[in-house]
Structure formats: C-alpha cells, structure tokens
Design a protein around this motif. Structure first.
Motif, PDB file in Angstrom:
ATOM      1  N   GLY A 124      -0.068  -0.181   9.071  1.00 43.32           N
ATOM      2  CA  GLY A 124       0.414  -1.538   9.375  1.00 43.32           C
ATOM      3  C   GLY A 124       0.797  -1.632  10.847  1.00 43.32           C
TER       4      GLY A 124
ATOM      5  N   GLU B   2      -1.806  11.503   9.530  1.00 42.73           N
ATOM      6  CA  GLU B   2      -1.447  11.015   8.190  1.00 42.73           C
ATOM      7  C   GLU B   2      -2.230  11.785   7.116  1.00 42.73           C
ATOM      8  OE1 GLU B   2      -2.008   6.807   7.822  1.00 42.73           O
ATOM      9  OE2 GLU B   2      -1.004   6.688   5.886  1.00 42.73           O
TER      10      GLU B   2
ATOM     11  N   GLY C 278      -2.025   0.467   1.851  1.00 41.37           N
ATOM     12  CA  GLY C 278      -2.353  -0.950   1.899  1.00 41.37           C
ATOM     13  C   GLY C 278      -3.324  -1.259   3.036  1.00 41.37           C
TER      14      GLY C 278
ATOM     15  N   TYR D 279       0.592  -7.656  -7.916  1.00 39.42           N
ATOM     16  CA  TYR D 279      -0.087  -6.417  -8.325  1.00 39.42           C
ATOM     17  C   TYR D 279      -1.085  -6.712  -9.442  1.00 39.42           C
ATOM     18  CZ  TYR D 279       3.686  -3.776  -5.952  1.00 39.42           C
ATOM     19  OH  TYR D 279       4.575  -3.255  -5.047  1.00 39.42           O
TER      20      TYR D 279
ATOM     21  N   TYR E 102      -5.452  -5.988  -9.870  1.00 42.19           N
ATOM     22  CA  TYR E 102      -5.899  -4.722 -10.470  1.00 42.19           C
ATOM     23  C   TYR E 102      -7.408  -4.661 -10.727  1.00 42.19           C
ATOM     24  CZ  TYR E 102      -1.232  -2.754 -10.733  1.00 42.19           C
ATOM     25  OH  TYR E 102      -0.007  -2.239 -10.398  1.00 42.19           O
TER      26      TYR E 102
HETATM   27  N1  LIG Z   1       3.002  -0.361  -8.639  1.00 43.13           N
HETATM   28  C1  LIG Z   1       2.277  -0.628  -7.553  1.00 43.13           C
HETATM   29  C2  LIG Z   1       2.801  -0.344  -6.278  1.00 43.13           C
HETATM   30  C3  LIG Z   1       1.999  -0.630  -5.168  1.00 43.13           C
HETATM   31  N2  LIG Z   1       0.772  -1.171  -5.343  1.00 43.13           N
HETATM   32  C4  LIG Z   1      -0.092  -1.459  -4.189  1.00 43.13           C
HETATM   33  O1  LIG Z   1      -0.381  -0.241  -3.523  1.00 43.13           O
HETATM   34  C5  LIG Z   1      -0.658  -0.537  -2.158  1.00 43.13           C
HETATM   35  C6  LIG Z   1       0.176   0.195  -1.215  1.00 43.13           C
HETATM   36  O2  LIG Z   1       0.320   1.462  -1.431  1.00 43.13           O
HETATM   37  P1  LIG Z   1       1.256   2.280  -0.449  1.00 43.13           P
HETATM   38  O3  LIG Z   1       0.780   3.659  -0.543  1.00 43.13           O
HETATM   39  O4  LIG Z   1       2.670   1.998  -0.680  1.00 43.13           O
HETATM   40  O5  LIG Z   1       0.802   1.652   0.999  1.00 43.13           O
HETATM   41  P2  LIG Z   1       1.547   1.673   2.382  1.00 43.13           P
HETATM   42  O6  LIG Z   1       2.091   3.020   2.588  1.00 43.13           O
HETATM   43  O7  LIG Z   1       2.511   0.573   2.474  1.00 43.13           O
HETATM   44  O8  LIG Z   1       0.337   1.360   3.381  1.00 43.13           O
HETATM   45  P3  LIG Z   1      -0.323   2.260   4.534  1.00 43.13           P
HETATM   46  O9  LIG Z   1      -0.253   3.672   4.057  1.00 43.13           O
HETATM   47  O10 LIG Z   1      -1.729   1.775   4.633  1.00 43.13           O
HETATM   48  O11 LIG Z   1       0.454   2.011   5.767  1.00 43.13           O
HETATM   49  C7  LIG Z   1      -0.276  -1.960  -1.909  1.00 43.13           C
HETATM   50  O12 LIG Z   1      -1.463  -2.672  -1.789  1.00 43.13           O
HETATM   51  C8  LIG Z   1       0.512  -2.350  -3.118  1.00 43.13           C
HETATM   52  O13 LIG Z   1       0.305  -3.693  -3.418  1.00 43.13           O
HETATM   53  C9  LIG Z   1       0.280  -1.421  -6.596  1.00 43.13           C
HETATM   54  O14 LIG Z   1      -0.850  -1.877  -6.724  1.00 43.13           O
HETATM   55  N3  LIG Z   1       1.043  -1.157  -7.701  1.00 43.13           N
END
Ligand SMILES: Nc1ccn([C@@H]2O[C@H](COP(=O)(O)OP(=O)(O)OP(=O)(O)O)[C@@H](O)[C@H]2O)c(=O)n1
Ligand SMILES: [Ca+2]
Length: 528
Positions: free
Chosen positions: A156, A197, A236, A426, A430
């Motif tokens: 992000g 990362e 994300g 969410y 899906y």
């Molecule tokens: N119970 C959940 C929790 C999160 N998500 C989705 O998982 C994605 C984010 O996963 P995450 O690993 O938390 O991403 P970030 O670390 O925020 O993003 P990035 O690593 O790209 O910076 C998001 O699209 C979020 O909507 C989901 O579908 N269901």
C-alpha cells in the motif's frame, strides 16, 4: 593362598570359640575382629550410597530449569488493507537457537491501512494507539525500555510513494511520531521492498517449522538438514512467491537472495508482483473491463448473481495500478454479478501475460521463475479465502474447482442469508478471490493437479501467525547466526546423566574387586 589360610584360621577360631564358651579372652578377640570388618563394610556402603545420592542431587539441581529471563520485540505490519501489531518473546539465554521466538500477542488496528490516510496523515499515527497500549500491557514494565519496535510498510505504501513520495514520507513521519510516544526502544519505520517481504516471509515460516535446525547427533560433522518450505503470500496490493529451487539456474540475479543461516547457505528465489494483491487485482480487472466494454455498466461473472455495486471512479482509478486506464469522466461504475466461474476464470487469465519471456522459463509478465519445488506454505489472503470456501485441506484440484463453481453460481441473496456474520465486503468478493487465487497459482505460477497437494494453506504455525514480520525481527535483531554455534556433542542433561551412570559402574567394579580380592572376614565363611 594366604587368604585361604586366613579363612581357615577364622573358621577354626569361630568353631573353637563356640565349643569353649568359657574361654572368654579368645572369643572376645574374634568377635572384635568380626565387628570391625562389618563396621568398615557398613561405612564403605554408607559412603557409597552418600556418593550416589550426592551425584544424583548435583545432576538434578544443575538441570533444574532456570527462571526464564524473557525478551520482547514488537513489529508492526503496515499492510495495504490494515495494520497488525505483533508482540514476540523469547528466552534471553536461548536467543540464537531456532524456533524459540513466539508470538504472544497480535492486535489488529481498527480502520484501513496507513496508506489510506494520505488526506489526513496525522490520523495514520493516531490509529496505532490502541494496539500499542495493548502491547504496553502485555510486556512487563521492566522490559519496556529494552523492547525494540519496528514498523515495516508493504505494498500500500509502495504504491503511495510511487504516486506521491512526499505524502508517503509524511505518513511515515506521522506513525514514527506516534510510536516514539511509547516507552519502547523505537528502531524505525520504513517501506520494505517486495523482495524483502518475500524473503522475510520465507524465513518466518521455515524458522517456525524448525526447518533450519541441523540435527547433529554423536558426530558433530554428521549433520543432516531439513528441506525448506516455499512461501506464498497474498496481500491486498501485492503477492509474493519465494522458494529454494532445486536447479541452480540463476538467470535473473535480482530474483535471488543468498542467506547463510545456522551454518548452511540458502539460495532463495523470490518475486513480488505489485498490483497483484487481491484488492488491486480486482481493480486492475475492472478497469480493463471498463476499457474493453467501452462502458461503465459492467456485467461481471466474478460476483454472485444478483449482486449489484456502485463503485466510485476515484476508488477504481486512484492507484498507480489502474490510473492509466482512466478514460471516462463518469464518477461511478455499476457492477452487476452474473456468477459464472468459467467465464470469470477466462476473464482473469488475461491478467497473466504468458506470451513473452526473455528467460528460459517465466511465471508471467516476463518474470523469471525456476521450476517449482518442494512444499509451499500459503498464507494471508490465500488462507482467508480458501478457509472461507472450506478448501484448505482439499488436495484434489478438480474438487476445488467444483466447489468454487458452485459457490459462484449461488445467488447473492442466498449467500448473504447463509453467512450473515461475515463482512459484506469480504463475502461479496469470495467468488472473485477464489477464482483469482486458482488462476494465479495455476496459470501464473504453474501449479498443476499433480503438485496442488504440495500447497498447505495455513494461518498459524505453532501459535504464531504466518507473516513476514517474524523474519524481519529475527534479521534486524541478528537473532539468526550465520554459523552454527559450536556446542559440545552432548546436551548438559545427557552429560550429567552419563557421568552418574559411569560413576556407578566404576564404583561397582571397585566394590566387586574389593570383595573378590580382599574378602572381608564376615563373608569368607560363605566362600569356603
Ligand atoms: N477474513 C478475511 C480477512 C481479510 N481478507 C482480505 O485479505 C486481503 C488482505 O490480506 P492481508 O494479508 O491482510 O493484506 P495486507 O497485508 O493489508 O496487504 P499487502 O500485504 O498487499 O500490503 C484483503 O483484500 C482483505 O479484504 C479476507 O478476504 N477475509
Ligand atoms: Ca501483507
């Protein structure tokens, strides 16, 4: 011979004494001799038992577990969709061992990721306060000053800095200001690279799985090492693939990292695809759809039938991933779901350019990737989505596709009724997310029905969340030594145990020898 003679004499003396009880002088002398030998034997026996008890006591006392002196560390994972605060701890005296660091707390920060505060940067720092207060409560007060705090921002913030570097710096400054208010040892806030990362994610999961342990036995040079597991992280805004390839073809040096950990060298392949995290991938797809359709009114096969959403153009085109696709001045895009898995997959395949490859082999978009090898741990959104679909342990790829097909075709109304407790954002995604994951893994990385079973969808390993954060902290605190610390071949407990055993054996040999060669008089009767 002398011994035997002495035995006979004693026997005769004894007999004689018994027969002539009146001869008190002789009888008294022999009784004295017998009781003296007995006394020596008793004293020796007593000393022997005392020695044994002392040895065992020393062994037990020495091995009594010491009161653990725990150290703590905090890592903030500032992701594109949200920030998580992780608190780890480990016993101070074992800090260079593998698998000793444990997650003691994870706190999910309320609100979006820090990159979303570009219009009100002060709020980025404020948003972290609740979770930092939780960390303050979890960590004992006397450890606060020695607890390092690191903040790593991922895709992000990478996107924000591409878009506006100055604002990205302001956001980082805001979070730094906030973190400096706490009594911990602030170590910095920075945007980590996609390569870091991926690599830290790989280090984290292999450390947690204990794969860096070199099992040495009696011979210190006879060490066997375990195979490492690959790491698949879907966020994300970006996605990472990292693994140790079997072939050493290194056509693209920027995709390789060399690590020396616990005395072994690892040549690890890693790549991070910016804009291929699940939220940005959806925007990328929709922006392309709008462009291809020449309309802002989209019929989308990746959403359940009956689902309707009005998406703002600012949201759709607001990131560097989609900005170049903006053609229309319309401020909204209307999306209507049709719920067709096959069409959705076909649609998503266009996102993976497989036609050009400047290397001997590629994943997609002209990126080098060696042949897949070994097992893979797939975490973050890979896990969230597959867990929702109940597919984390399904090893048959065709069944995975069937489930997904069925889920996508269910009406939005039905889905909402079935899962009333799941966040609508969410839930509505899906079908898209599941299909995207399958397309990325199959078409993008080249997994097939043969090696699908090698992917383990996981959230935690031994109580700690699978995330890059642990590897980041291990690296910055120098907790993983390059060389295996030289240690004696035996553990302390085995050493003391063996010393006690051998002492017993030696003492027994001496005792038996003593009995045999210098028979105490009290035993000589039996021998003859
Ligand atoms: N119970 C959940 C929790 C999160 N998500 C989705 O998982 C994605 C984010 O996963 P995450 O690993 O938390 O991403 P970030 O670390 O925020 O993003 P990035 O690593 O790209 O910076 C998001 O699209 C979020 O909507 C989901 O579908 N269901
Ligand atoms: Ca992430």
């Amino acid at each position: 011979m002398h011994n035997k003679g002495l035995g006979i004499t004693v026997l005769q003396e004894f007999k004689w004494t018994k027969k002539m009880p009146l001869d008190t002088s002789l009888g008294k002398g022999s009784k004295q001799k017998i009781s003296w030998s007995k006394k020596v034997l008793i004293i020796l026996g007593f000393l022997f038992v005392l020695g044994a008890v002392a040895l065992i006591t020393v062994a037990v006392v020495q091995n009594k577990p010491l009161p653990k002196n725990m150290k703590y560390g905090i890592v903030l994972d500032a992701g594109s969709s949200h920030t998580s605060v992780y608190v780890y701890n480990w016993p101070a005296e074992k800090e260079n061992d593998t698998g000793v660091v444990q997650q003691v707390e994870v706190c999910k920060v309320d609100g979006p990721g820090i990159s979303s505060y570009s219009k009100d940067v002060e709020k980025a720092g404020l948003s972290l306060q609740d979770c930092m207060n939780t960390a303050k409560q979890v960590i004992p007060k006397k450890e606060h000053r020695d607890t390092p705090v690191y903040l790593g921002a991922t895709a992000g913030m990478r996107l924000l800095s591409l878009d506006n570097n100055k604002i990205a710096d302001k956001v980082l400054l805001s979070v730094e200001k906030s973190l400096r208010l706490y009594p911990f040892d602030f170590q910095g806030c920075r945007i980590i690279t996609g390569q870091e990362e991926g690599a830290y994610g790989w280090i984290s999961i292999n450390y947690m799985l204990g794969n860096f342990k070199q099992s040495s036995s009696w011979m210190p040079f006879q060490q066997t090492s375990t195979e490492t597991s690959g790491a698949l992280d879907l966020g994300g805004a970006s996605t990472q693939i990292t693994f140790e390839p079997t072939d050493s073809i290194n056509e693209s040096p920027e995709n390789f990292m060399l690590f020396r950990l616990y005395g072994k060298t690892y040549n690890v392949y890693t790549h991070s695809f910016l804009c291929y995290g699940k939220d940005q991938a959806l925007r990328l797809r929709l922006a392309n759809d709008v462009k291809n359709a020449g309309s802002t009114n989209l019929q989308n096969p990746c959403f359940n039938p009956g689902y309707v959403k009005n998406m703002s153009a600012v949201d759709l085109y607001g990131s560097p991933c989609t900005a170049k696709y903006k053609l229309f001045s319309s401020s909204f895009i209307l999306i209507t779901g049709t719920g067709d898995y096959h069409q959705c997959q076909q649609n998503l395949q266009d996102m993976f350019n497989k036609t050009e490859c400047p290397y001997s082999r590629c994943s997609f978009n002209r990126i080098f990737q060696p042949e897949l090898s070994g097992n893979f741990g797939a975490f973050s959104a890979f896990y969230f989505v597959m867990n929702f679909l109940n597919l984390t342990s399904e090893k048959d790829l065709s069944k995975v596709k069937e489930t997904l097909k069925e889920f996508c075709s269910e009406s939005w109304q039905q889905v909402k009724e079935k899962f009333p407790d799941i966040k609508e954002k969410y839930l509505s995604e899906y079908c898209f997310s599941g299909t995207y994951i399958l397309t990325l893994l199959e078409m993008g990385y080249g997994f097939t029905s043969e090696n699908w079973g090698n992917i383990n969808f996981l959230r935690k390993i031994k109580g700690s969340d699978a995330a890059w954060t642990l590897g980041y902290m291990l690296n910055l605190t120098n907790m993983i030594p390059a060389e295996l610390p030289s240690s004696p071949p035996l553990s302390h407990a085995s050493y003391v145990g063996l010393m006690v055993l051998f002492s017993f054996l030696l003492a027994s040999v001496v005792f038996i020898g003593w009995l045999y060669f210098w028979k105490p008089r009290c035993l000589q009767k039996g021998i003859i």
